[in-house]
Scaffold this motif. Structure first.
Motif, PDB file in Angstrom:
ATOM      1  N   PHE A  58       1.476  12.860   0.881  1.00  0.00           N
ATOM      2  CA  PHE A  58       2.276  11.690   1.249  1.00  0.00           C
ATOM      3  C   PHE A  58       1.392  10.677   1.981  1.00  0.00           C
ATOM      4  O   PHE A  58       0.336  11.050   2.495  1.00  0.00           O
ATOM      5  N   VAL A  59       1.854   9.426   2.062  1.00  0.00           N
ATOM      6  CA  VAL A  59       1.126   8.446   2.877  1.00  0.00           C
ATOM      7  C   VAL A  59       1.283   8.851   4.347  1.00  0.00           C
ATOM      8  O   VAL A  59       2.268   9.498   4.718  1.00  0.00           O
ATOM      9  N   PRO A  60       0.305   8.493   5.195  1.00  0.00           N
ATOM     10  CA  PRO A  60       0.397   8.882   6.606  1.00  0.00           C
ATOM     11  C   PRO A  60       1.563   8.193   7.323  1.00  0.00           C
ATOM     12  O   PRO A  60       1.939   7.078   6.965  1.00  0.00           O
ATOM     13  N   MET A  61       2.111   8.871   8.311  1.00  0.00           N
ATOM     14  CA  MET A  61       3.099   8.254   9.203  1.00  0.00           C
ATOM     15  C   MET A  61       2.290   7.530  10.281  1.00  0.00           C
ATOM     16  O   MET A  61       1.530   8.169  11.012  1.00  0.00           O
ATOM     17  N   GLY A  93       0.806  -1.234   0.000  1.00  0.00           N
ATOM     18  CA  GLY A  93       0.000   0.000   0.000  1.00  0.00           C
ATOM     19  C   GLY A  93       0.833   1.276   0.000  1.00  0.00           C
ATOM     20  O   GLY A  93       0.299   2.360   0.235  1.00  0.00           O
ATOM     21  N   GLN A  94       2.131   1.167  -0.259  1.00  0.00           N
ATOM     22  CA  GLN A  94       3.015   2.336  -0.184  1.00  0.00           C
ATOM     23  C   GLN A  94       3.468   2.752  -1.587  1.00  0.00           C
ATOM     24  O   GLN A  94       3.300   2.004  -2.544  1.00  0.00           O
ATOM     25  N   THR A  95       4.056   3.945  -1.677  1.00  0.00           N
ATOM     26  CA  THR A  95       4.520   4.425  -2.985  1.00  0.00           C
ATOM     27  C   THR A  95       5.915   5.042  -2.875  1.00  0.00           C
ATOM     28  O   THR A  95       6.322   5.510  -1.814  1.00  0.00           O
ATOM     29  N   ALA A  97      11.918  -0.130  12.261  1.00  0.00           N
ATOM     30  CA  ALA A  97      11.416   0.371  13.551  1.00  0.00           C
ATOM     31  C   ALA A  97      10.367   1.449  13.300  1.00  0.00           C
ATOM     32  O   ALA A  97      10.097   1.821  12.160  1.00  0.00           O
ATOM     33  N   ASP A  98       9.802   1.950  14.403  1.00  0.00           N
ATOM     34  CA  ASP A  98       8.840   3.047  14.327  1.00  0.00           C
ATOM     35  C   ASP A  98       9.592   4.379  14.367  1.00  0.00           C
ATOM     36  O   ASP A  98      10.242   4.706  15.359  1.00  0.00           O
ATOM     37  N   GLY A  99       9.490   5.117  13.275  1.00  0.00           N
ATOM     38  CA  GLY A  99      10.262   6.351  13.120  1.00  0.00           C
ATOM     39  C   GLY A  99       9.905   7.469  14.098  1.00  0.00           C
ATOM     40  O   GLY A  99      10.658   8.436  14.223  1.00  0.00           O
ATOM     41  N   GLU A 102      16.553   9.559   7.555  1.00  0.00           N
ATOM     42  CA  GLU A 102      15.309   9.547   6.778  1.00  0.00           C
ATOM     43  C   GLU A 102      14.285   8.696   7.518  1.00  0.00           C
ATOM     44  O   GLU A 102      14.617   7.623   8.010  1.00  0.00           O
ATOM     45  N   ILE A 103      13.054   9.170   7.605  1.00  0.00           N
ATOM     46  CA  ILE A 103      11.971   8.348   8.163  1.00  0.00           C
ATOM     47  C   ILE A 103      11.063   7.953   7.008  1.00  0.00           C
ATOM     48  O   ILE A 103      10.513   8.821   6.325  1.00  0.00           O
ATOM     49  N   GLY A 104      10.917   6.637   6.786  1.00  0.00           N
ATOM     50  CA  GLY A 104      10.100   6.132   5.677  1.00  0.00           C
ATOM     51  C   GLY A 104      10.992   5.733   4.513  1.00  0.00           C
ATOM     52  O   GLY A 104      10.969   6.357   3.453  1.00  0.00           O
ATOM     53  N   ASP A 144       8.904  -5.970   5.205  1.00  0.00           N
ATOM     54  CA  ASP A 144       9.153  -6.338   3.796  1.00  0.00           C
ATOM     55  C   ASP A 144       9.876  -5.223   3.043  1.00  0.00           C
ATOM     56  O   ASP A 144      10.769  -5.473   2.229  1.00  0.00           O
ATOM     57  N   LEU A 145       9.444  -3.990   3.270  1.00  0.00           N
ATOM     58  CA  LEU A 145      10.052  -2.858   2.558  1.00  0.00           C
ATOM     59  C   LEU A 145      11.464  -2.603   3.071  1.00  0.00           C
ATOM     60  O   LEU A 145      12.375  -2.319   2.286  1.00  0.00           O
ATOM     61  N   ALA A 146      11.659  -2.703   4.389  1.00  0.00           N
ATOM     62  CA  ALA A 146      13.009  -2.513   4.948  1.00  0.00           C
ATOM     63  C   ALA A 146      13.964  -3.526   4.314  1.00  0.00           C
ATOM     64  O   ALA A 146      15.081  -3.182   3.903  1.00  0.00           O
TER      65      ALA A 146
HETATM   66  N1  SAH Z   1      11.235   7.555   0.693  1.00  0.00           N
HETATM   67  C1  SAH Z   1      10.511   6.457   0.062  1.00  0.00           C
HETATM   68  C2  SAH Z   1       9.031   6.716  -0.071  1.00  0.00           C
HETATM   69  C3  SAH Z   1       8.386   6.333   1.154  1.00  0.00           C
HETATM   70  S1  SAH Z   1       6.654   6.104   1.226  1.00  0.00           S
HETATM   71  C4  SAH Z   1      11.102   6.114  -1.283  1.00  0.00           C
HETATM   72  O1  SAH Z   1      12.014   6.819  -1.749  1.00  0.00           O
HETATM   73  O2  SAH Z   1      10.658   5.122  -1.854  1.00  0.00           O
HETATM   74  C5  SAH Z   1       6.542   6.288   2.979  1.00  0.00           C
HETATM   75  C6  SAH Z   1       7.094   5.153   3.796  1.00  0.00           C
HETATM   76  O3  SAH Z   1       6.977   5.531   5.164  1.00  0.00           O
HETATM   77  C7  SAH Z   1       6.337   3.850   3.646  1.00  0.00           C
HETATM   78  O4  SAH Z   1       7.216   2.842   3.250  1.00  0.00           O
HETATM   79  C8  SAH Z   1       5.781   3.586   5.047  1.00  0.00           C
HETATM   80  O5  SAH Z   1       5.755   2.228   5.400  1.00  0.00           O
HETATM   81  C9  SAH Z   1       6.758   4.353   5.920  1.00  0.00           C
HETATM   82  N2  SAH Z   1       6.259   4.708   7.261  1.00  0.00           N
HETATM   83  C10 SAH Z   1       5.012   5.086   7.638  1.00  0.00           C
HETATM   84  N3  SAH Z   1       4.962   5.323   8.967  1.00  0.00           N
HETATM   85  C11 SAH Z   1       6.229   5.097   9.443  1.00  0.00           C
HETATM   86  C12 SAH Z   1       6.823   5.169  10.738  1.00  0.00           C
HETATM   87  N4  SAH Z   1       6.126   5.491  11.832  1.00  0.00           N
HETATM   88  N5  SAH Z   1       8.138   4.885  10.854  1.00  0.00           N
HETATM   89  C13 SAH Z   1       8.882   4.539   9.754  1.00  0.00           C
HETATM   90  N6  SAH Z   1       8.363   4.435   8.513  1.00  0.00           N
HETATM   91  C14 SAH Z   1       7.057   4.709   8.352  1.00  0.00           C
END
Ligand code: SAH
Length: 208
Positions: free
Chosen positions: A200-203, A56-58, A130-132, A82-84, A109-111
């Protein structure tokens, strides 16, 4: 793929990104390899839009990656959080600029995917699953913090982990009403600037 990357960069320049270092890095990083198998083929990886990366991410639109990178202006050797991590693409662009990149992703999976592709592309990025919201206290302080998912409010822990003279960029707000905020820390004070409207997708918060 080179000609597609040149075309992508031409558009980013037309949108107003001027910094040659950023343009060069965007021209170099192989964006298509960061899109996981099974997701590729759905949308042109070099088109001017986000692309699905699974779960569900982009991966962000190329212009936004370049724009945010230009705003925070990373210098070689600077420590960036970077977070995310998502696909790992933004992290690769920052590493290409010579920064020492630490990146946190909440979806395992994404990590794992990002770790694999970044290593394959020879980028030394430190990835933490982890949780950012907690940042990465063991590695703090950071010269730059870039958040690529949107919290409702600026997370206090992240401001605390920003170095003196540091800057942070993040989208803030609800899915339908978000803007980029740029934050500068200097003399123990914090200055905020509102910037572009974005989506952006929600944190999210980790359930525990
Ligand atoms: N920078 C990425 C795009 C990220 S999309 C790229 O270049 O591809 C946003 C990402 O933030 C998603 O993978 C989502 O899983 C992650 N995310 C959402 N909430 C988060 C949190 N609390 N801690 C860390 N990552 C988080």
């Amino acid at each position: 793929m080179n000609s597609e990357r040149n075309e992508m960069v031409r558009l980013i320049q037309a949108y107003g990104v001027r910094d040659e270092k950023i343009i060069e890095a965007m021209r170099k990083v192989r964006r298509h390899v960061f899109i996981p198998e099974g997701q590729s083929g759905m949308l042109d990886p070099y088109g001017d839009h986000p692309c699905p990366i699974g779960n569900g991410q982009t991966i962000s639109q190329p212009f936004i990656v370049a724009y945010m990178s230009e705003k925070i202006n990373p210098k070689p050797g600077e420590k960036i959080l970077e977070i995310g991590t998502g696909s790992g693409y933004q992290a690769a662009v920052l590493a290409e600029l010579g920064a020492d990149v630490y990146s946190i992703e909440i979806i395992p999976d994404l990590a794992n995917h990002a770790k694999k592709i970044l290593a394959q592309e020879k980028y030394k990025v430190h990835i933490l699953e982890a949780d950012g919201y907690k940042g990465w206290p063991e590695m703090a302080p950071f010269d730059v913090i870039i958040v690529t998912c949107a919290p409702e409010e600026i997370p206090f822990e992240l401001i605390q982990q920003l170095n003196e003279g540091g800057r942070m960029i993040l989208p803030v707000g609800s899915p339908l009403n978000q803007k980029l905020v740029v934050l500068y820390k200097s003399g123990g004070k914090v200055k905020l600037e509102n910037d572009l409207a974005v989506r952006f997708v929600p944190m999210v918060h980790r359930q525990s």
